[in-house]
Design a protein around this motif. Structure first.
Motif, PDB file in Angstrom:
ATOM      1  N   ARG A  14       0.835  -1.202   0.000  1.00  0.00           N
ATOM      2  CA  ARG A  14       0.000   0.000   0.000  1.00  0.00           C
ATOM      3  C   ARG A  14       0.873   1.255   0.000  1.00  0.00           C
ATOM      4  O   ARG A  14       0.620   2.224  -0.719  1.00  0.00           O
ATOM      5  N   HIS A  22      -0.370  12.768  -3.017  1.00  0.00           N
ATOM      6  CA  HIS A  22      -0.965  12.416  -1.723  1.00  0.00           C
ATOM      7  C   HIS A  22      -0.283  13.203  -0.603  1.00  0.00           C
ATOM      8  O   HIS A  22      -0.954  13.804   0.249  1.00  0.00           O
ATOM      9  N   ARG A  51     -10.916  13.474  -0.634  1.00  0.00           N
ATOM     10  CA  ARG A  51     -10.822  12.108  -1.132  1.00  0.00           C
ATOM     11  C   ARG A  51      -9.365  11.653  -1.211  1.00  0.00           C
ATOM     12  O   ARG A  51      -9.046  10.504  -0.904  1.00  0.00           O
ATOM     13  N   THR A  52      -8.464  12.559  -1.597  1.00  0.00           N
ATOM     14  CA  THR A  52      -7.043  12.210  -1.683  1.00  0.00           C
ATOM     15  C   THR A  52      -6.482  11.878  -0.310  1.00  0.00           C
ATOM     16  O   THR A  52      -5.709  10.922  -0.149  1.00  0.00           O
ATOM     17  N   ARG A  54      -8.203  10.782   2.305  1.00  0.00           N
ATOM     18  CA  ARG A  54      -8.784   9.497   2.690  1.00  0.00           C
ATOM     19  C   ARG A  54      -8.039   8.350   2.009  1.00  0.00           C
ATOM     20  O   ARG A  54      -7.753   7.315   2.620  1.00  0.00           O
ATOM     21  N   ASP A  55      -7.739   8.547   0.746  1.00  0.00           N
ATOM     22  CA  ASP A  55      -7.019   7.532  -0.007  1.00  0.00           C
ATOM     23  C   ASP A  55      -5.642   7.287   0.595  1.00  0.00           C
ATOM     24  O   ASP A  55      -5.181   6.142   0.700  1.00  0.00           O
ATOM     25  N   GLU A  57      -4.806   7.747   3.742  1.00  0.00           N
ATOM     26  CA  GLU A  57      -5.006   7.011   4.999  1.00  0.00           C
ATOM     27  C   GLU A  57      -5.247   5.528   4.706  1.00  0.00           C
ATOM     28  O   GLU A  57      -4.716   4.656   5.419  1.00  0.00           O
ATOM     29  N   ASP A  58      -6.031   5.225   3.682  1.00  0.00           N
ATOM     30  CA  ASP A  58      -6.277   3.829   3.327  1.00  0.00           C
ATOM     31  C   ASP A  58      -4.998   3.132   2.916  1.00  0.00           C
ATOM     32  O   ASP A  58      -4.736   1.985   3.307  1.00  0.00           O
ATOM     33  N   ARG A  59      -4.188   3.812   2.141  1.00  0.00           N
ATOM     34  CA  ARG A  59      -2.951   3.200   1.671  1.00  0.00           C
ATOM     35  C   ARG A  59      -1.937   3.038   2.796  1.00  0.00           C
ATOM     36  O   ARG A  59      -1.148   2.087   2.798  1.00  0.00           O
TER      37      ARG A  59
END
Length: 311
Positions: A14, A22, A51-52, A54-55, A57-59
């Motif tokens: 990730r 990011h 959204r970036t 959040r992305d 954080e997900d990664r």
């Protein structure tokens, strides 16, 4: 152990997908602690910015922000990432500078053409100062006739050139580099040779040597302009293709002549007497380049600025 390794591998995979955008967007949010202000700072809408983050954080697999109704806070992980992201961008800037310096060091030299009648010390001074100011961009100097220089500039075989002027051409820009006073050239035994100053009218009363218009069009054009301005019309008894031939004819008593003071200081002929003119007239040396549709390269623009600053 195998399960933990799989989790670690997943986290690494990730993290490897993280892009600079990011981190750049996260830094804006982390420093502003406001999606609205951060969006204005990076010039995007709040929705894709959020959204970036959040992305990211997900990664990363961690929470970077604590989202409260009226404010944002950084988590400990977010604060640590902000610190490392700042250091990363600083290192990237250093890398960029090093790469640019390396590129400059091995960049192609500027190709400069010089009209073969341009032997003034001012040209050497210009190139010497350029080497001192910009040592990473060398200069290759080539002497050529005006017609050859014009052709080389048009074909971009030369980046720039120095000349007393070329025939009018829409393709070539001509900027004043420097000016040098015009002086009278006389044989040693000439009756005006003992004078401290000579007027154009006095000089024009004697037979004169001219330079060839086909070999030195710029010089001829400038001299014609001076004669029109002061209403003098000497009798031309000879024509020379080169400066050496010009001075030889004057020294041999075939006629009087004119030249710029810088050339005569450089040549120091003992068989030709140099006398200042009473009128404030000058020969102009130009730095030339081809007009380019997409603009001039940065190195050439810097050289032109340097050359014209000597005036």
């Amino acid at each position: 152990m195998a399960a933990r390794d799989r989790v670690l591998s997943c986290l690494i995979a990730r993290a490897q997908m993280i892009e600079l955008r990011h981190l750049r967007h996260f830094m804006a949010v982390a420093e502003e602690l406001s999606f609205r202000r951060a969006a204005e700072r990076v010039h995007i809408d709040q929705t894709p910015l959020s959204r970036t983050v959040r992305d990211l954080e997900d990664r990363m697999g961690v929470a970077l922000l604590i989202r409260k109704p009226r404010r944002l806070e950084l988590t400990p992980a977010g604060a640590k990432l902000l610190d490392h992201a700042r250091g990363l961008f600083l290192r990237l800037e250093r890398i960029k500078r090093v790469i640019r310096e390396t590129d400059a060091r091995y960049r192609e030299p500027l190709r400069i053409g010089a009209d073969d009648s341009t032997v003034q010390p001012r040209l050497a001074e210009c190139l010497t100062r350029w080497r001192e100011l910009v040592p990473d961009i060398p200069v290759e100097l080539t002497e050529m006739r005006p017609a050859e220089l014009l052709a080389a500039l048009r074909s971009e075989e030369m980046d720039a050139g120095f000349s007393f002027g070329l025939p009018d051409s829409e393709a070539i820009a001509q900027h004043v580099a420097w000016m040098s006073p015009i002086v009278a050239l006389l044989p040693r035994a000439h009756e005006l040779a003992c004078r401290e100053v000579v007027s154009l009218a006095e000089l024009s009363s004697f037979p004169a040597i001219a330079c060839s218009a086909s070999y030195h069009p710029g010089l001829c054009q400038q001299m014609k302009a001076v004669r029109r301005r002061y209403s003098v019309a000497p009798t031309i008894v000879g024509e020379a293709r080169t400066l050496t031939g010009y001075l030889t004819r004057v020294a041999a008593g075939q006629g009087v002549g004119v030249a710029d003071a810088d050339h005569m200081r450089a040549l120091r002929r003992t068989d030709v007497v140099v006398v200042p003119l009473a009128e404030p007239v000058h020969f102009t040396t130009y730095v030339l380049h081809k007009h380019r549709r997409n603009g001039l390269p940065e190195s050439l623009q810097r050289f032109l600025t340097h050359a014209t600053a000597l005036n």
